[in-house]
Design an enzyme around this catalytic site. Structure first.
Site, mmCIF file in Angstrom:
data_model
loop_
_atom_site.group_PDB
_atom_site.id
_atom_site.type_symbol
_atom_site.label_atom_id
_atom_site.label_comp_id
_atom_site.label_asym_id
_atom_site.label_seq_id
_atom_site.Cartn_x
_atom_site.Cartn_y
_atom_site.Cartn_z
ATOM 1 N N TYR A 145 0.870 0.528 14.383
ATOM 2 C CA TYR A 145 1.707 1.618 13.454
ATOM 3 C C TYR A 145 1.041 3.099 13.485
ATOM 4 C CZ TYR A 145 -1.201 0.174 9.539
ATOM 5 O OH TYR A 145 -2.521 -0.134 8.750
ATOM 6 N N HIS A 180 0.692 -1.011 0.201
ATOM 7 C CA HIS A 180 0.071 -0.027 0.016
ATOM 8 C C HIS A 180 0.834 1.264 -0.067
ATOM 9 C CE1 HIS A 180 -2.858 -2.724 2.498
ATOM 10 N NE2 HIS A 180 -2.905 -2.524 1.157
#
Length: 182
Positions: free
Chosen positions: A132, A62
């Site tokens: 994250y 991504h």
């Protein structure tokens, strides 16, 4: 924190600097001043968590288009993953190169993924959880991806891919001469 340069320009593997006693340890996982001293993004707008139940799950590759490009600070807090990043910045000396890193709940390493990189990971244990920080909000219209199996990248995954979303399995292949978006 101890910042280790990787083979890719601007990407870092970050080791926690633990201060411990008989209770365990304490460590910073992000410090604005230390990140700024290394030229890294210091402003994060989201914290995300991804849980994968089965070993062999692949998530990615991504990235987001400008002006929504993202820096990420990735850490595996349960189980184990192999994280792969690809430099998609045309002007970078490491353009179209990739590197992989094992992140797990024992080594407690973090990976700083700069803006302009594609990012993916594969779980190498069951019950893997990844947390994250992200420097830009998720913007569906800016989301893009690269196929995890693109022969032009030559990424070797540690396990056969057993679980993957339809979207991640169908990202386009990079075209010869088409380069990358940045």
């Amino acid at each position: 924190m101890i910042f280790h340069k990787t083979s890719l320009q601007d990407a870092y593997l970050i080791e926690l600097e633990k201060k411990g006693d008989d209770r365990g340890f304490f460590a910073r996982t992000m410090c604005r001043e230390e990140f700024a001293a290394h030229g890294l993004d210091t402003d994060y707008v989201q914290q995300n968590t991804s849980f994968s139940a089965h070993k062999g799950t692949l998530r990615g590759m991504h990235y987001q288009l400008p002006p929504y490009t993202e820096a990420k600070l990735v850490r595996c807090i349960a189980g184990a993953i192999v994280d792969v990043i690809v430099d998609l910045r045309r002007q970078s000396p490491t353009f179209m190169k990739h590197e992989r890193f094992e992140l797990n709940d024992r080594n407690r390493l973090q990976l700083y993924v700069p803006r302009g990189f594609a990012h993916a990971f594969q779980t190498v244990s069951d019950d893997a959880e990844v947390s994250y920080l992200v420097s830009a909000p998720y913007t569906p219209s800016a989301e893009r991806g690269v196929r995890y199996s693109d022969p032009r990248l030559g990424i070797t995954w540690p396990l056969p891919v057993t679980v993957i979303s339809n979207k991640d399995a169908s990202w386009p292949l990079l075209q010869e001469g088409a380069g990358a978006p940045f």
